[in-house]
Design an enzyme around this catalytic site. Structure first.
Site, PDB file in Angstrom:
ATOM      1  N   GLY A  93       5.483   4.149  -8.932  1.00 40.16           N
ATOM      2  CA  GLY A  93       6.216   2.906  -9.093  1.00 40.16           C
ATOM      3  C   GLY A  93       5.306   1.694  -9.039  1.00 40.16           C
ATOM      4  N   HIS A  94       4.348   1.709  -8.108  1.00 42.55           N
ATOM      5  CA  HIS A  94       3.393   0.602  -8.035  1.00 42.55           C
ATOM      6  C   HIS A  94       2.497   0.567  -9.275  1.00 42.55           C
ATOM      7  CE1 HIS A  94       4.199   1.453  -3.665  1.00 42.55           C
ATOM      8  NE2 HIS A  94       4.370   0.154  -3.678  1.00 42.55           N
ATOM      9  N   SER A 103       9.537   5.723  -3.425  1.00 47.30           N
ATOM     10  CA  SER A 103       9.371   4.809  -2.298  1.00 47.30           C
ATOM     11  C   SER A 103       8.257   5.345  -1.412  1.00 47.30           C
ATOM     12  CB  SER A 103      10.666   4.708  -1.494  1.00 47.30           C
ATOM     13  OG  SER A 103      10.447   4.007  -0.271  1.00 47.30           O
ATOM     14  N   SER A 104       7.484   4.422  -0.828  1.00 49.17           N
ATOM     15  CA  SER A 104       6.456   4.845   0.119  1.00 49.17           C
ATOM     16  C   SER A 104       7.058   5.553   1.320  1.00 49.17           C
ATOM     17  CB  SER A 104       5.641   3.630   0.580  1.00 49.17           C
ATOM     18  OG  SER A 104       5.010   3.008  -0.520  1.00 49.17           O
ATOM     19  N   ARG A 105       8.312   5.243   1.628  1.00 48.40           N
ATOM     20  CA  ARG A 105       8.960   5.852   2.787  1.00 48.40           C
ATOM     21  C   ARG A 105       9.468   7.277   2.518  1.00 48.40           C
ATOM     22  NH1 ARG A 105      10.196   0.290   3.621  1.00 48.40           N
ATOM     23  NH2 ARG A 105       9.734  -0.385   5.760  1.00 48.40           N
ATOM     24  N   ASP A 107      13.627  -2.835  -5.154  1.00 49.30           N
ATOM     25  CA  ASP A 107      13.890  -3.812  -4.090  1.00 49.30           C
ATOM     26  C   ASP A 107      14.619  -4.997  -4.722  1.00 49.30           C
ATOM     27  OD1 ASP A 107      12.426  -2.615  -1.703  1.00 49.30           O
ATOM     28  OD2 ASP A 107      10.866  -2.603  -3.226  1.00 49.30           O
ATOM     29  N   LEU A 167       0.510   3.646  -2.164  1.00 51.33           N
ATOM     30  CA  LEU A 167       0.937   3.469  -3.540  1.00 51.33           C
ATOM     31  C   LEU A 167       1.444   4.771  -4.163  1.00 51.33           C
ATOM     32  CD1 LEU A 167      -1.919   1.145  -4.846  1.00 51.33           C
ATOM     33  CD2 LEU A 167       0.226   0.514  -3.745  1.00 51.33           C
ATOM     34  N   GLY A 207       0.801  -1.206   0.000  1.00 47.98           N
ATOM     35  CA  GLY A 207       0.000   0.000   0.000  1.00 47.98           C
ATOM     36  C   GLY A 207       0.839   1.262   0.000  1.00 47.98           C
TER      37      GLY A 207
END
Length: 281
Positions: free
Chosen positions: A36-37, A185-187, A150, A33, A31
């Site tokens: 990239g997703h 990145s989600s982060r 990743d 998102l 999630g």
């Protein structure tokens, strides 16, 4: 897009899709998102495919001092993004569907999971392999899509699929980046404005090192210079490593494709990135 939180209902819907002659393509996510997703969903949308995305923030891949509780969760926005991207189904399993009382199985992939993030985050890739194995058995896709950002995770999944005879084609999708080169990145939402400005040092350091190695420079010096550049930019470096692109072994043999991988923290945010050193021929 159909949203499922019950495994039996999702399996019934997938059975109907297969009966109509459609193959199933899976895009596993946690999630929060971003583009990239969505690139994974777009890659999965081949003619005749039923594209299933999953969203599950997997507690088994977070360490004791990691960010499970603060990991971003944006279910409403995620559903809207997947709908707009043409995803057919979303699997939103509750924790009890993934890890019911008495759950006692762990999937561990030796070799490719043991260094790099495997060393920096003990147990992380066991959690990844276990949850992905469950998703594969729940959805039973013929194809599954993962981001190359990743890179070690992708290597772990490919090894698991080969070793356990999953009849699934694994596709890695190139890393999606911001205009300045920072990997999506989600982060990234954790980064403070000044940290975000400094974060671009990560892809830049890898790019400088890759060009130096390709130009015939000393690989060990290029890697050390990249780590030093990140430290100078304010990062705490976990690792910068040149590895075999398939096995992730250090000191790749001549003629093998090589990949630069890095992980570093800026402020409270840990970022990872990687870059191919050798062009694919």
């Amino acid at each position: 897009m159909e949203v499922y939180r019950d495994l039996a209902a999702m399996r019934d819907a997938l059975g109907a899709a297969r009966a109509d002659g459609r193959e199933v393509a899976l895009v596993p996510t946690m999630g929060a998102l971003h583009a990239g997703h969505i690139a994974l969903v777009e890659a999965a949308r081949r003619p005749g495919a039923c594209v299933v995305a999953s969203i599950f923030v997997n507690p088994k891949q977070f360490g004791a001092n990691e960010d499970l509780s603060r990991y971003p969760r944006k279910e409403t926005g995620d559903i809207a993004m997947l709908t707009d991207a043409g995803c057919d189904m979303l699997w939103l399993p509750p924790v009890e569907a993934m890890y019911p009382d008495g759950f006692a199985t762990n999937v561990s992939v030796a070799g490719v999971s043991e260094g790099l993030d495997g060393a920096a985050r003990p147990g992380h890739f066991d959690g990844v392999a276990t949850v992905v194995a469950k998703l594969f058995n729940q959805v039973r896709p013929t194809r599954a899509y993962f981001g190359e950002k990743d890179f070690q995770q992708l290597a772990v999944i490919r090894r698991m699929v080969a070793d356990l005879d999953f009849d699934i084609e694994i596709t890695g999708v190139p890393t999606q980046r911001e205009d300045d080169g920072l990997a999506l990145s989600s982060r990234n939402v954790y980064l403070l404005p000044e940290e975000r400005q400094k974060a671009v040092a990560l892809p830049r350091a890898l790019g400088v090192a890759a060009r130096a190695i390709l130009g015939g420079g000393d690989a060990a010096k290029a890697v050390a210079d990249a780590a030093a550049a990140l430290t100078a930019a304010g990062f705490a470096v976990d690792y910068v490593s040149l590895v075999d692109a398939e096995t992730l072994a250090a000191d790749p043999a001549p003629g093998r494709r090589r990949q630069l991988l890095a992980a570093a923290r800026i402020g409270h945010t840990r970022l990872i990135d990687n870059l191919a050193v050798d062009p694919v021929t």
